[in-house]
Design an enzyme around this catalytic site. Structure first.
Site, PDB file in Angstrom:
ATOM      1  N   GLY A  41       0.703  -1.142  -0.027  1.00 35.77           N
ATOM      2  CA  GLY A  41      -0.073  -0.016   0.145  1.00 35.77           C
ATOM      3  C   GLY A  41       0.908   1.473   0.053  1.00 35.77           C
ATOM      4  CB  CYS A  42      -0.015   4.738  -1.038  1.00 31.98           C
ATOM      5  SG  CYS A  42      -1.480   4.951  -0.261  1.00 31.98           S
ATOM      6  CG  PHE A  43      -0.590   6.020   4.376  1.00 33.93           C
ATOM      7  CD1 PHE A  43       0.056   7.189   4.482  1.00 33.93           C
ATOM      8  CD2 PHE A  43      -1.819   6.166   3.938  1.00 33.93           C
ATOM      9  CE1 PHE A  43      -0.647   8.587   4.314  1.00 33.93           C
ATOM     10  CE2 PHE A  43      -2.592   7.202   3.774  1.00 33.93           C
ATOM     11  CZ  PHE A  43      -1.986   8.531   3.949  1.00 33.93           C
TER      12      PHE A  43
END
Lengths: 254, 254, 254, 254
Positions: D149-151
């Site tokens: 995921g991005c975070f």
């Protein structure tokens, strides 16, 4: 001693309604009695418009139940809805419409630009076009007022004095740019932040629905037979319209 | 097998220099030999232009010490500095100037718009105006090339084909809008973020120095005796120019 | 009937001065007598601060010539200048300083963080720290008031109630983000629009000059021996500070 | 000589798909065979992703009709859709999933954070977590890869080296900020330009679905029993994540 003007608002959840509420809440002679909204009905106004939190105790209602005692209503609804409400208002009630429903005097022009039938042209005949700078006296005495469109306001503030005084000749070019709030409070593809934030683009070339409104009012203030070239653009700011207007002066102006 | 073109850059620390470096660094047939800069001399290029970090080992130098072996120089200096350097270049060296110094063929027009004397008009006569779309063959064989201004490029790409083919009549209105990087890499009042980020405004009305450049090139590609109304605006984006051009077609166009 | 408070402002051309003027101009009991500015001296205030155009007739002056009849002065000058003026004020005159000159009670801490000698520590002893939420009574009676820094205000509004009530334990992390107007009205590299508009970055890690001010005031309101980890970031908006504060509650809080 | 890898993409109309397409189109050893999309099926890819106009001739299809000859598929679908497709893929086909469907090894953790049942946990067991910096060798040999995921990517790039080398103690605070494209290509209230353009705010406090993914991978690279305090914020930029990570070093670090 003057009583307060008792006001009702139809459609208070959009950006137009939010600004209207803010102005009326700080007006010393206005009491807001009801505010309708469709999707937000039941919610506290201060919860939907966070800048008004603490300034107003009302919640949005689905519809006005009782208009007795109301002096004036504002209509800040999507195009096509004010024409359903205005004919049903009590005969002496003042109404100020912020939508495009009652701006155009010619039914066929309305229907061409708004792409829907007009069902209340009788009422339209009683409306005054609400641009104070060109219509101050008529507005003062009007029962029904139709507020100008955003692009129309910007353009008329520039052009109307020139036309009223017969100062210009020939084709007029208006290159107008609008902020993103002009598209309203509902999220849409053209106001999606990742794409809007660094974009500038033209749209609806030469066919914006404010064009006939501008020409109607120019003909109202003066002798307007010129050609109007009107182009709309989207700016990556939230508020405001900037119109660059190009016209030829009949003689040298200072 | 073709050797690489050996290139020197005068003025590589601004935004024009940064883009030029980026393009040349990814060009398979170019070797960058030196890059000058005034205030940034001594610093690694990758430190000043962080997007180039790791792509180039050179540091900015104060001045080119030795031009032997250089095939071509680019000049990306503030207006008025290229005219000091170009006359001193070796006779066969190619030079591409990104400033306004050599774009205008008429000395008095240059001096009026750039508000400084021109000291190298002899060299100007050998320059080709570097807009590929209108001048491709001349550019291919030129020794000296003067790259077009930003507003001039945007306007000419739209207008030149119409003028070259004799398609338009009468007054042309150009409403042009520029991003903030057009003002250069130096911080200034008109690019101060708190005020620029939500602003849109007109500036230099009708007098931008790119106007004579546009008219000169329109006359070069076709029969241009029309009136050009040219207005510049500032957009709150970093990059790009958007020009809305209003012209009257001689006959119906598809 | 109460007369108006007669006010003078030292340093009215920056963003702090602009907001101060706006607030005072709408205050029913204030009369602004003079406003000084350095570079803008001689210009009409409404010309420099366009949002105040028409609200005030004064022009900026280089210095206050006569303080008689003045009840209170505000100082909105760059750091280091208020300490030159305050000691020369008449003995009963109230003064409110917006700079960092009189916030810190410890001279060595001031000199370490502001990197200059302090020349008016005698006057400092009479200053009250002007955060209303923690110091309301003292402010009411103070002659000299030192207004809190921007990051200090945001952080203290969050942390002071927790510390005053002894609710937290251990290390506190403050991750603070500021808009670009926090850097002031002067154009600078860190507020250059093309680079700031899409940037977010950390700066002055753990060493911002507001750290000692925050710790001094936390110790003033409660028992503060905790560790403060304070990090500053730049946001691409014009106004406001957002501080995310991470602390461990001594016991469960609702 | 190596043939090109033949690739299919499920879900190519969103922002993830757009970036994936851009990268693959410039890869010398990849041939894109099909790209699916739901709402955009039938449209040319270059019409939907204007930056790819002229680079690809394909149109979006509703579904892949024939997987024979395909070496690898990418899945860039909304959460919950890859788990429908992956179990039906041919046994030897490589698949790289960009959604959250196959990142978490614990079914109950998945179902708690994604609020839906997981229907393909058997397949999950064969997935490798696709963060190259921590899993390079496993990725090289994997048939099934689940991209982070991005975070999680932003946080793990900072924290994983510290945890892998046993350098930190105690609670870790991650203050993360994301651009608006992280919310995807569909217009929504939280990415409505008039409100997002000057906003910064916290959301999903301490409960973002990337938290368990981060902790799972920290435990994979090292000895992770610390507390993770994870806070997400929205930035008014389009791209990127900025994570400020606060941790206590076991001993002094340079």
């Amino acid at each position: 001693m003057k009583d307060k003007v008792r006001v009702g608002i139809y459609g208070g959840s959009g950006y137009g309604g939010a600004e209207l509420l803010r102005i009326l809440l700080f007006h010393p002679n206005v009491e807001i009695v009801f505010v309708t909204a469709n999707e937000q009905a039941g919610k506290a106004i201060g919860e939907v418009h966070r800048n008004l939190n603490g300034l107003i105790d009302l919640s949005f209602v689905k519809d006005a139940e009782d208009l007795s005692g109301i002096d004036c209503v504002f209509l800040a609804l999507p195009h096509g809805q004010a024409m359903e409400i205005v004919p049903r208002l009590p005969a002496q009630m003042k109404a100020i419409d912020l939508s495009g429903d009652f701006r155009l005097r010619d039914q066929s022009v309305f229907e061409k630009h708004y792409k829907q039938p007009h069902t209340a042209m009788n009422a339209q005949a009683d409306f005054v076009y609400g641009l104070t700078e060109t219509n101050r006296e008529a507005i003062r005495n009007a029962r029904l007022i139709s507020n100008p469109g955003c692009f129309a306001t910007a353009t008329l503030l520039g052009l109307a004095p020139l036309v009223a005084n017969g100062l210009i000749n020939g084709r007029v070019v208006v290159d107008a740019k609008t902020g993103s709030s002009g598209s309203g409070a509902k999220a849409a593809a053209n106001t999606h932040h990742p794409q809007r934030m660094t974009s500038f683009y033209a749209y609806k070339p030469f066919t914006h629905q404010h064009v006939p409104e501008i020409e109607q009012e120019l003909a109202h203030v003066g002798d307007w037979t010129n050609e109007l070239v009107f182009m709309t653009h989207s700016l990556p700011v939230a508020r405001g319209i900037f119109a660059s207007i190009y016209a030829e002066a009949k003689s040298d102006l200072s």
